[in-house]
Design a protein around this motif. Sequence first.
Motif, PDB file in Angstrom:
ATOM      1  N   GLU A   1       0.832  -1.199   0.000  1.00  0.00           N
ATOM      2  CA  GLU A   1       0.000   0.000   0.000  1.00  0.00           C
ATOM      3  C   GLU A   1       0.869   1.253   0.000  1.00  0.00           C
ATOM      4  OE1 GLU A   1      -3.818  -0.077   2.350  1.00  0.00           O
ATOM      5  OE2 GLU A   1      -2.693  -1.637   3.428  1.00  0.00           O
ATOM      6  N   ASP A   2       0.371   2.271  -0.662  1.00  0.00           N
ATOM      7  CA  ASP A   2       0.987   3.600  -0.579  1.00  0.00           C
ATOM      8  C   ASP A   2      -0.108   4.634  -0.841  1.00  0.00           C
ATOM      9  OD1 ASP A   2       0.646   3.783  -3.385  1.00  0.00           O
ATOM     10  OD2 ASP A   2       2.723   3.256  -3.796  1.00  0.00           O
ATOM     11  N   ASN A   3       0.281   5.865  -1.065  1.00  0.00           N
ATOM     12  CA  ASN A   3      -0.702   6.935  -1.239  1.00  0.00           C
ATOM     13  C   ASN A   3      -1.543   6.780  -2.506  1.00  0.00           C
ATOM     14  OD1 ASN A   3       1.492   7.501  -2.887  1.00  0.00           O
ATOM     15  ND2 ASN A   3       1.256   9.710  -2.719  1.00  0.00           N
ATOM     16  N   ARG A   4      -1.166   5.884  -3.414  1.00  0.00           N
ATOM     17  CA  ARG A   4      -1.931   5.661  -4.647  1.00  0.00           C
ATOM     18  C   ARG A   4      -3.004   4.603  -4.473  1.00  0.00           C
ATOM     19  NH1 ARG A   4       2.617   3.545  -8.226  1.00  0.00           N
ATOM     20  NH2 ARG A   4       3.043   2.590  -6.210  1.00  0.00           N
ATOM     21  N   PHE A  46      -1.706  -2.907  -3.984  1.00  0.00           N
ATOM     22  CA  PHE A  46      -1.487  -3.957  -4.962  1.00  0.00           C
ATOM     23  C   PHE A  46      -1.245  -5.249  -4.200  1.00  0.00           C
ATOM     24  CE2 PHE A  46       1.466  -6.862  -6.990  1.00  0.00           C
ATOM     25  CZ  PHE A  46       0.889  -7.064  -8.225  1.00  0.00           C
ATOM     26  N   PHE A  47      -1.813  -6.346  -4.705  1.00  0.00           N
ATOM     27  CA  PHE A  47      -1.450  -7.655  -4.182  1.00  0.00           C
ATOM     28  C   PHE A  47      -1.665  -8.702  -5.263  1.00  0.00           C
ATOM     29  CE2 PHE A  47      -5.967  -7.558  -3.216  1.00  0.00           C
ATOM     30  CZ  PHE A  47      -6.398  -8.875  -3.305  1.00  0.00           C
ATOM     31  N   GLU A  48      -0.899  -9.777  -5.155  1.00  0.00           N
ATOM     32  CA  GLU A  48      -1.009 -10.897  -6.077  1.00  0.00           C
ATOM     33  C   GLU A  48      -2.137 -11.802  -5.582  1.00  0.00           C
ATOM     34  OE1 GLU A  48       2.579 -13.020  -8.104  1.00  0.00           O
ATOM     35  OE2 GLU A  48       2.220 -13.985  -6.157  1.00  0.00           O
ATOM     36  N   ILE A  49      -3.135 -12.014  -6.414  1.00  0.00           N
ATOM     37  CA  ILE A  49      -4.279 -12.831  -6.030  1.00  0.00           C
ATOM     38  C   ILE A  49      -3.904 -14.310  -6.016  1.00  0.00           C
ATOM     39  CG2 ILE A  49      -6.609 -13.564  -6.706  1.00  0.00           C
ATOM     40  CD1 ILE A  49      -6.953 -10.684  -7.837  1.00  0.00           C
ATOM     41  N   SER A  54     -13.378 -10.884   3.488  1.00  0.00           N
ATOM     42  CA  SER A  54     -13.854  -9.513   3.293  1.00  0.00           C
ATOM     43  C   SER A  54     -12.940  -8.745   2.353  1.00  0.00           C
ATOM     44  CB  SER A  54     -13.941  -8.778   4.636  1.00  0.00           C
ATOM     45  OG  SER A  54     -12.655  -8.473   5.118  1.00  0.00           O
ATOM     46  N   GLU A  55     -13.471  -7.632   1.891  1.00  0.00           N
ATOM     47  CA  GLU A  55     -12.644  -6.756   1.053  1.00  0.00           C
ATOM     48  C   GLU A  55     -11.497  -6.173   1.865  1.00  0.00           C
ATOM     49  OE1 GLU A  55     -14.298  -2.739  -0.064  1.00  0.00           O
ATOM     50  OE2 GLU A  55     -16.049  -3.499   1.010  1.00  0.00           O
ATOM     51  N   ASP A  56     -11.652  -6.077   3.173  1.00  0.00           N
ATOM     52  CA  ASP A  56     -10.603  -5.522   4.024  1.00  0.00           C
ATOM     53  C   ASP A  56      -9.478  -6.516   4.296  1.00  0.00           C
ATOM     54  OD1 ASP A  56     -11.917  -3.055   4.202  1.00  0.00           O
ATOM     55  OD2 ASP A  56     -13.069  -3.713   5.945  1.00  0.00           O
ATOM     56  N   ASN A  57      -9.830  -7.774   4.654  1.00  0.00           N
ATOM     57  CA  ASN A  57      -8.754  -8.720   4.984  1.00  0.00           C
ATOM     58  C   ASN A  57      -8.148  -9.389   3.747  1.00  0.00           C
ATOM     59  OD1 ASN A  57     -10.417 -10.998   4.328  1.00  0.00           O
ATOM     60  ND2 ASN A  57     -10.951 -11.357   6.459  1.00  0.00           N
ATOM     61  N   LYS A  58      -8.849  -9.396   2.633  1.00  0.00           N
ATOM     62  CA  LYS A  58      -8.378  -9.951   1.362  1.00  0.00           C
ATOM     63  C   LYS A  58      -7.916 -11.410   1.466  1.00  0.00           C
ATOM     64  CE  LYS A  58      -7.271  -5.406  -0.460  1.00  0.00           C
ATOM     65  NZ  LYS A  58      -8.499  -4.930   0.086  1.00  0.00           N
ATOM     66  N   VAL A  59      -8.392 -12.102   2.502  1.00  0.00           N
ATOM     67  CA  VAL A  59      -8.060 -13.506   2.697  1.00  0.00           C
ATOM     68  C   VAL A  59      -8.822 -14.343   1.677  1.00  0.00           C
ATOM     69  CG1 VAL A  59      -8.332 -15.442   4.318  1.00  0.00           C
ATOM     70  CG2 VAL A  59      -7.504 -13.232   5.128  1.00  0.00           C
ATOM     71  N   GLN A  60      -8.193 -15.427   1.231  1.00  0.00           N
ATOM     72  CA  GLN A  60      -8.818 -16.370   0.312  1.00  0.00           C
ATOM     73  C   GLN A  60      -8.842 -17.746   0.964  1.00  0.00           C
ATOM     74  OE1 GLN A  60      -7.679 -15.749  -4.013  1.00  0.00           O
ATOM     75  NE2 GLN A  60      -5.909 -14.875  -2.967  1.00  0.00           N
TER      76      GLN A  60
END
Length: 181
Positions: free
Chosen positions: A20-23, A26-29, A104-110
């Motif tokens: 994460e940054d100010n933009r 990004f993460f690899e799914i 959740s969209e917050d934890n991005k766990v799969q």
Amino acid sequence: MTIKETKLNGCFIIEPEIFEDNRGYFFEIFNAKTFNELTGINVSFVQDNESKSSKGVLRGLHYQIGEHAQAKLVRVVKGKLLDVAVDLRKDSPTFGEHIIIELSEDNKVQLFIPRGFGHGFIVLEDHTIFSYKCDNFYNKAAEGGIIFNDKDLNIDWKLDEREFIVSEKDLELPTFKKADL
């Protein structure tokens, strides 16, 4: 990416490394090489599906039988839900057991759910978008299911059952003991 096996053999929780940054972020799914190295499972996904649901929608418990069984990699793009995987492999030491995980969209766990499992979820926020990859094509003749409130499985869906929104088809599913596994 961190991959942890659950109490159900072959069922894995995948936690991404998020940059994460100010933009934004990004993460690899998914990375097949990393997944194979960390799990010993070589999976090739052939179908992606997505659903959008309101709070209280309960989908499941569903599975595909025989040669049409499907492994799934599931995640939430937007919103929040409780995801349930049930081991339906008769030769498994955890046959009939389940896990529940919040996605959740917050934890991005799969969650990776292997072939031979039942799957379902209950939506905890309106406008939740659920996405999943399958390693086999859907086949209507091979679909199976178990009623969500089966007494033997004893799944705690966390919401009051009066809040559930369940399809007519899912309300007519058999019990665990009567399901075609």
